[in-house]
Design an enzyme around this catalytic site. Structure first.
Site, short mmCIF file in Angstrom:
data_model
loop_
_atom_site.label_atom_id
_atom_site.label_comp_id
_atom_site.label_asym_id
_atom_site.label_seq_id
_atom_site.Cartn_x
_atom_site.Cartn_y
_atom_site.Cartn_z
N ASP A 1 27.52 64.97 168.19
CA ASP A 1 28.92 65.31 167.92
C ASP A 1 28.92 66.40 166.86
OD1 ASP A 1 31.80 65.00 167.79
OD2 ASP A 1 31.49 62.92 168.42
N ASP B 1 34.13 68.53 168.36
CA ASP B 1 35.36 67.88 167.92
C ASP B 1 36.48 68.91 167.74
OD1 ASP B 1 36.32 65.23 166.77
OD2 ASP B 1 36.79 66.56 165.11
N GLU C 1 36.20 69.30 172.80
CA GLU C 1 37.42 68.48 172.78
C GLU C 1 38.59 69.39 172.46
OE1 GLU C 1 39.23 64.55 170.54
OE2 GLU C 1 38.37 66.20 169.41
N HIS D 1 36.39 56.85 171.96
CA HIS D 1 36.62 56.11 170.71
C HIS D 1 38.03 56.29 170.16
CE1 HIS D 1 35.75 60.19 169.67
NE2 HIS D 1 36.19 59.99 168.44
N ASP D 2 38.84 57.12 170.79
CA ASP D 2 40.22 57.35 170.33
C ASP D 2 41.25 56.72 171.26
OD1 ASP D 2 39.35 58.95 168.21
OD2 ASP D 2 39.42 60.77 169.42
N ASP E 1 23.69 46.53 165.78
CA ASP E 1 23.29 46.52 164.37
C ASP E 1 21.90 45.90 164.27
OD1 ASP E 1 23.09 46.29 161.63
OD2 ASP E 1 24.44 44.56 161.50
N ASP F 1 23.67 50.87 164.02
CA ASP F 1 22.77 51.87 163.46
C ASP F 1 21.84 52.43 164.53
OD1 ASP F 1 20.80 49.81 163.71
OD2 ASP F 1 21.52 48.98 161.81
N ASP G 1 23.72 44.34 158.49
CA ASP G 1 24.74 44.71 157.49
C ASP G 1 26.14 44.80 158.10
OD1 ASP G 1 24.65 47.06 158.91
OD2 ASP G 1 24.12 48.34 157.21
#
Ligand code: NOJ
Length: 591
Positions: free
Chosen positions: A117, A226, A285, A357-358, A40, A48, A44
């Site tokens: 992605d 995806d 995927e 990430h899953d 970051d 990013d 915040d």
């Protein structure tokens, strides 16, 4: 319903690979960045693009060739960006298009590539396409861009059972939501905020292809697609089988590998990739994809995709449903990965992953993160075994540090829409909350999403603000700064494995041969590079105890290329591996 494997008659047959296809990605390693959780720059609490820019040297020093960015497009973030509201801009919380261009240039300047992605099975319900489709009503110009259906005959719309079919969403509940304003149900295989696009409509497909060309013209190097094997729905959207007393049939299972999938992928290849000046990478995927389907999708002569993500090995420690874990049997893992290795040999191509990430963190899942020596040893063993398979390895952020699962104990700790919905539905249906939390503690996607651990300092150096999800308290010992300074760290082992892939051609191209398929403790295989007369022997002890294994003939005294224990026992007729030990031996053979 059985999963459709039929191939559209219009799908083109196999042929020679496209001219100029140099398949550079066969010797590459891809690194996945989940931007919300990487770095970051503005305090915040959300990662990013400028945060990534500031950390590019970490990735360059690691040696990876390609960065894959999870979605950074404008999005209400219902599913952390996998709900896209505008395909051709950047979500303000992540930055601007100018930031993106600067990042892309900086990635290219370091000799790396950048893959986006592509989330086109569905959009956000806040995408202007969906707003137009919803507003148009039947017969309107964009009505048919999504999947609208009336309630079942004679049923009161919006009441249980009135949905057009019995498909359930991947995020609990039915895959249909009644839209009062437009007087119809719309299909969403994921959350109600992720309506499925209607790929039967050629205008939808052309709009997607135009958007993809726009990103390639901007300079990106390819796409991770995806759930791309869900885009072709079975005509008539028939009911699926309901199993084990579940309220709904699996909506995903009903849509995997649909009848026009290959045709759509070939059309996409023609319209988007065929005549590009840059050498792209595409990875689809594909939940539920079979070896035979993957072989067709990745056969270069069929011009569909370079590789796919398959899920078989990620389901081996799940007992029926995802949140009911069971111990992994090493023989099941070998049988599964071994079948994928031989099934895609010569023709197709594998992608290799433990983490994304899953998925929960692999060292907490197949390794042992309960003490520091076991964590380092098992993380490096798992990396060695994976990276020495035939295919393209993917490293997920923090995997190179041996990051572990988060110690979450309350539902309030979780942020993921899938986890929170699962908890709410299961508890409402009478499950014991403690049991549901135990399932989440093992398998939640949020384990992968805690902030990247850069330092031992406040918030692991991820942000100066309040992080959007809690930082794992183990960052005081598991962090990039400490790992880079320690030559025996997980990080340096990953760096050596990546360098080995670049330096030793047998790693990328050697034929795979599984050894000891019935051994529950040791994963063992050979790689044969017949052209160069080189063979590699890879051994990984998947237990916390010493394990003795016989070596194949001719390996006594072989050179050790890489290992994860100090002073390993030399290769002999048998070798006793230390707990979680991994090693790679090399020998030359006459050709
Ligand atoms: C697969 C993605 O990896 C996952 O994170 C997402 O929730 C679903 N597709 C829906 O886009």
């Amino acid at each position: 319903m059985t999963l459709p494997t039929a191939v559209s008659p219009s799908a083109q047959p196999s042929g020679p690979p496209p001219p100029g296809d140099e398949a550079w990605w066969k010797s590459a390693v891809v690194y996945q960045i989940y931007p919300r959780s990487f770095a970051d720059s503005d305090g915040d609490g959300v990662g990013d693009l400028r945060g990534i820019l500031g950390r590019l040297d970490h990735l360059h020093d690691l040696g990876v060739d390609v960065l894959w960015l999870s979605p950074v497009y404008p999005s209400p973030q219902d599913d952390n960006g996998y709900d896209v509201a505008d395909y051709q801009d950047i979500e303000p919380v992540f930055g601007t298009l100018a930031d993106f261009d600067e990042l892309l240039a900086a990635v290219h300047a370091r000799g790396m590539k950048l893959v986006m992605d592509l989330v086109v099975n569905h959009t956000s319900d806040e995408h202007p396409w969906f707003a137009a489709s919803r507003g148009d009503g039947p017969g309107g110009p964009k009505r048919d861009w999504y999947v609208w259906r009336p309630a079942r005959d004679g049923m009161e719309p919006g009441t249980p059972g009135a949905e057009p079919n019995n498909w359930g969403s991947a995020f609990s509940g039915p895959a249909w939501t009644w839209d009062e304003a437009s007087g119809a149900y719309y299909l969403h295989l994921f959350s109600p905020k992720q309506p499925d696009l209607n790929w039967e409509n050629p205008e939808v497909r052309q709009a997607v292809y135009a958007m993809m060309r726009w990103w390639l013209d901007r300079g990106v190097d390819g796409f991770r697609m995806d759930v791309i094997n869900l885009i072709s729905k079975e005509p008539g959207l028939p009911d699926g089988p309901v199993t084990g007393g579940a309220p709904y049939a699996g909506g995903l299972a009903a849509c995997m590998g649909g009848p026009r999938l290959e045709e759509f992928l070939q059309e996409m290849h023609r319209e988007v990739f065929a005549d590009r000046p840059q050498r792209t990478l595409t990875v689809g995927e594909m939940p539920g994809v079979t070896v035979d389907q993957a072989r067709r999708h990745t056969d270069p002569g069929r011009r569909q995709l370079d590789m796919v993500f398959q899920f078989e090995h990620m389901g081996l420690d799940q007992d029926g449903d995802k949140y009911t874990p069971k111990p992994l049997r090493l023989t099941d893992l070998k049988a599964s990965l071994g079948r994928w290795q031989s099934g895609l040999d010569q023709v197709g191509w594998n992608s290799l992953y433990w983490c994304n990430h899953d998925q929960p963190r692999i060292v907490s899942r197949f390794g042992d993160a309960t003490d520091e020596p076991s964590r380092v040893r098992s993380a490096t063993m798992l990396a060695t075994v994976l990276h020495l398979h035939h295919g393209t390895p993917y490293v997920y952020q923090g995997e190179e540090l041996g990051m572990t699962n988060a110690p979450f104990t309350r539902i309030e700790d979780y942020r993921d829409v899938e986890a929170r919905n699962h908890y709410a539905h299961a508890v409402a249906a009478g499950a014991d909350p403690a049991d549901v939390l135990a399932g989440l503690a093992a398998m939640s996607r949020d384990h992968a999403r805690t902030p990247m651990q850069w330092t031992a300092g406040p918030n692991a150096g991820f942000t100066t603000g309040e992080p959007w999800i809690a930082v794992n308290p183990d960052h005081v010992r598991v962090n990039a700064e400490a790992a880079v300074a320690d030559q025996t760290s997980v990080y340096h082992h990953y760096r050596r494995l990546i360098a080995l892939r670049h330096d030793e051609p047998a790693v990328a191209r050697g034929r795979f041969e599984m050894l000891l398929p019935d051994d529950e403790r040791v994963y063992a295989f050979l790689r044969h590079d017949e052209a160069a007369g080189v063979e590699l022997l890879v051994l990984g002890n998947f237990t916390g105890s010493a394990a003795e294994v016989p070596l194949p003939a001719g390996w006594a005294g072989a050179e050790l290329l890489l290992g994860n224990v100090p002073d390993p026992a030399p290769a002999a007729t048998t070798v006793t591996l230390a707990p979680w030990e991994a090693r790679i031996h090399r020998r030359t053979v006459s050709t």
